[in-house]
Design an enzyme around this catalytic site. Structure first.
Site, mmCIF file in Angstrom:
data_model
loop_
_atom_site.group_PDB
_atom_site.id
_atom_site.type_symbol
_atom_site.label_atom_id
_atom_site.label_comp_id
_atom_site.label_asym_id
_atom_site.label_seq_id
_atom_site.Cartn_x
_atom_site.Cartn_y
_atom_site.Cartn_z
ATOM 1 N NE ARG A 58 20.644 -12.985 11.233
ATOM 2 C CZ ARG A 58 19.334 -12.856 11.400
ATOM 3 N NH1 ARG A 58 18.634 -13.798 11.976
ATOM 4 N NH2 ARG A 58 18.723 -11.758 10.983
ATOM 5 C CD GLU A 69 20.421 -14.941 8.392
ATOM 6 O OE1 GLU A 69 20.675 -13.764 8.082
ATOM 7 O OE2 GLU A 69 19.367 -15.271 8.947
ATOM 8 C CB THR A 97 9.728 -16.110 3.093
ATOM 9 O OG1 THR A 97 8.816 -15.793 2.045
ATOM 10 C CG2 THR A 97 10.825 -15.074 3.142
ATOM 11 N NE ARG A 125 13.716 -15.876 17.267
ATOM 12 C CZ ARG A 125 14.043 -15.145 16.190
ATOM 13 N NH1 ARG A 125 13.171 -14.326 15.628
ATOM 14 N NH2 ARG A 125 15.240 -15.240 15.678
ATOM 15 C CB ALA A 152 4.754 -17.164 6.974
ATOM 16 C CG ASP A 240 15.310 -10.237 8.111
ATOM 17 O OD1 ASP A 240 15.450 -9.978 6.901
ATOM 18 O OD2 ASP A 240 14.658 -11.214 8.521
HETATM 19 P P1 NAD Z 1 6.164 -14.053 3.608
HETATM 20 O O1 NAD Z 1 6.881 -14.130 2.318
HETATM 21 O O2 NAD Z 1 5.321 -15.192 4.043
HETATM 22 O O3 NAD Z 1 5.233 -12.745 3.639
HETATM 23 C C1 NAD Z 1 5.683 -11.495 3.216
HETATM 24 C C2 NAD Z 1 4.484 -10.713 2.722
HETATM 25 O O4 NAD Z 1 4.905 -9.372 2.429
HETATM 26 C C3 NAD Z 1 3.880 -11.268 1.435
HETATM 27 O O5 NAD Z 1 2.514 -11.563 1.605
HETATM 28 C C4 NAD Z 1 4.101 -10.137 0.412
HETATM 29 O O6 NAD Z 1 3.063 -10.039 -0.559
HETATM 30 C C5 NAD Z 1 4.137 -8.911 1.341
HETATM 31 N N1 NAD Z 1 4.766 -7.726 0.761
HETATM 32 C C6 NAD Z 1 5.917 -7.653 0.017
HETATM 33 N N2 NAD Z 1 6.167 -6.353 -0.312
HETATM 34 C C7 NAD Z 1 5.171 -5.611 0.265
HETATM 35 C C8 NAD Z 1 4.882 -4.219 0.307
HETATM 36 N N3 NAD Z 1 5.648 -3.337 -0.346
HETATM 37 N N4 NAD Z 1 3.793 -3.794 0.999
HETATM 38 C C9 NAD Z 1 2.983 -4.684 1.649
HETATM 39 N N5 NAD Z 1 3.198 -6.018 1.622
HETATM 40 C C10 NAD Z 1 4.285 -6.483 0.958
HETATM 41 O O7 NAD Z 1 7.283 -13.738 4.716
HETATM 42 P P2 NAD Z 1 7.196 -13.899 6.304
HETATM 43 O O8 NAD Z 1 7.638 -15.251 6.724
HETATM 44 O O9 NAD Z 1 5.894 -13.372 6.792
HETATM 45 O O10 NAD Z 1 8.367 -12.910 6.728
HETATM 46 C C11 NAD Z 1 8.237 -11.527 6.537
HETATM 47 C C12 NAD Z 1 9.557 -10.842 6.765
HETATM 48 O O11 NAD Z 1 9.945 -10.950 8.131
HETATM 49 C C13 NAD Z 1 10.707 -11.456 5.963
HETATM 50 O O12 NAD Z 1 11.445 -10.416 5.381
HETATM 51 C C14 NAD Z 1 11.529 -12.206 6.990
HETATM 52 O O13 NAD Z 1 12.897 -12.278 6.626
HETATM 53 C C15 NAD Z 1 11.311 -11.353 8.210
HETATM 54 N N6 NAD Z 1 11.464 -12.050 9.486
HETATM 55 C C16 NAD Z 1 12.102 -11.387 10.475
HETATM 56 C C17 NAD Z 1 12.245 -11.984 11.704
HETATM 57 C C18 NAD Z 1 12.906 -11.226 12.821
HETATM 58 O O14 NAD Z 1 13.213 -11.807 13.856
HETATM 59 N N7 NAD Z 1 13.131 -9.950 12.667
HETATM 60 C C19 NAD Z 1 11.766 -13.277 11.936
HETATM 61 C C20 NAD Z 1 11.082 -13.927 10.905
HETATM 62 C C21 NAD Z 1 10.931 -13.288 9.688
#
Ligand code: NAD
Length: 353
Positions: A58, A69, A97, A125, A152, A240
């Protein structure tokens, strides 16, 4: 000049648009488990025809606070892209986020055939992909998943693993107990036994699957080596981005690592901590039976997930099919449609009233 009414766009020039409200209706009408199962089927079918796709890592635009992205891919019939951001600090300011939208187009004439919200769809997904991979890699009969990060994505992941892998228990941990409370509340009535934990050490107790889904723009160590026993499957989705990881490097050295698209994962995944050339297995090959998945009960398997464009393409393809079958959507006047294709200027001129 005689006054004329502005020409109405023909239906052919109208592009189906799936808003957040439409997406929520679709999920609630079909049921989230059905949607996750159907999505996973489309993703699996597309992984199995991996060589047919145009693939590129990406295109990322980084800033101190996050990343924006574009994720494009195409097969012979359709082109798709997703616009997505990742801003870990957003949540504290009341924003998501991760937010996203995407487009699916016809390769034949380049016309968009779908514009969709993809914030909810990305959570679906990502969860469908994680659980699909879990079906191939998690230990047989796995019943308990530990969830680091209860933001989320969390509930989508938990329900996807229940639906596709068959877990019956999810253990929740977040540095913010309010996030854990929220997730536990949302999972009431899901059929999952939910256990709230107050530390990383506690959350992994008895878990055969560990999902890390936290957001922090740093090399974090959410999971240390001593927390990972033999036979566990790790679903690492939060690391990621360059400089944004969740696992201690020693875990990677003990694991068999499975990835989506190596050129992107080397830049963004947990494996950015490893020397180039470290052995990896591509998931599409496992799904086609061309590479081995889980070999034995003691092996640690790691899905180093970063999210690849083909998963979004599959998701858009799925939504497009749903729209054709009558799922809620609006029609957008997005494409100019002069009667004479060369008379674009005339169309604008005639629209002046
Ligand atoms: P979000 O911000 O809604 O939730 C993240 C949570 O992590 C928060 O509640 C926060 O308090 C918690 N957190 C932070 N540090 C922590 C720690 N050390 N221990 C325990 N909890 C902790 O974010 P989200 O939308 O749920 O996304 C989470 C992650 O997944 C992001 O980094 C996002 O970039 C990634 N993501 C990856 C993909 C993929 O395809 N791989 C897809 C979507 C999101």
């Amino acid at each position: 000049m005689t006054a004329q009414t502005a020409p109405q766009p023909s239906r052919l020039a109208m592009v189906p648009f799936v808003s957040v409200a439409h997406m929520m209706d679709l999920v609630n009408q079909r049921g989230i488990e059905t949607v996750l199962r159907e999505l996973a089927d489309v993703i699996e079918a597309d992984f199995k025809r991996w060589p047919e796709f145009d693939k590129t890592a990406r295109v990322a635009s980084h800033s101190d606070e996050g990343v924006i992205e574009l994720m494009p891919t195409a097969d012979a019939d359709n082109y798709g892209f997703k616009y997505v951001n990742g801003h870990p600090k957003n949540m504290k300011e009341g924003y998501q986020t991760v937010t996203a939208f995407g487009v699916l187009s016809s390769v034949a004439n380049g016309y968009p055939i779908l514009l969709s919200e993809m914030t909810v769809l990305t959570a679906l997904r990502t969860a469908a992909t994680s659980a699909l991979v879990g079906k191939y890699l998690a230990p047989k009969g796995a019943g308990t998943m530990a969830m680091f990060g209860n933001g989320a994505q969390c509930e989508f992941q938990a329900i996807a693993f229940k639906t596709l892998v068959g877990i019956d228990t999810v253990r929740l941990y977040d540095i913010d107990p309010a996030a854990t409370e929220k997730a536990a509340r949302n999972l009431e009535g899901s059929g999952l036994k939910v256990i709230k934990c107050s530390s990383g050490e506690e959350v992994v107790e008895g878990a055969e699957i560990i999902t890390t889904c936290t957001a922090d723009k740093q090399y974090a160590t959410i999971l240390t080596d001593n927390m990972v026993g033999s036979g566990v499957h790790i679903n690492a989705i939060g690391g990621d981005c360059p400089g944004k990881t969740e696992l201690h490097r020693d875990i990677l050295l003990r694991s068999d690592i499975f990835v989506e698209y190596p050129p992107q994962t080397w830049v963004e995944g947990e494996i950015q901590q490893l020397e180039k050339g470290h052995p990896l297995t591509e998931l599409w090959q496992v799904m086609r039976g061309e590479a081995e998945g889980r070999r034995d009960a003691r092996q640690i398997t790691l899905f180093d997930s970063v999210g690849f464009a083909i998963e979004d393409f599959s998701a858009l393809r799925y939504i497009h099919t749903q729209v054709k079958d009558g799922a809620p959507h609006a029609l957008l006047d997005m494409l100019a449609d002069p009667d004479d294709p060369r008379d674009l200027f005339g169309m604008v001129k005639r629209a002046a009233v």
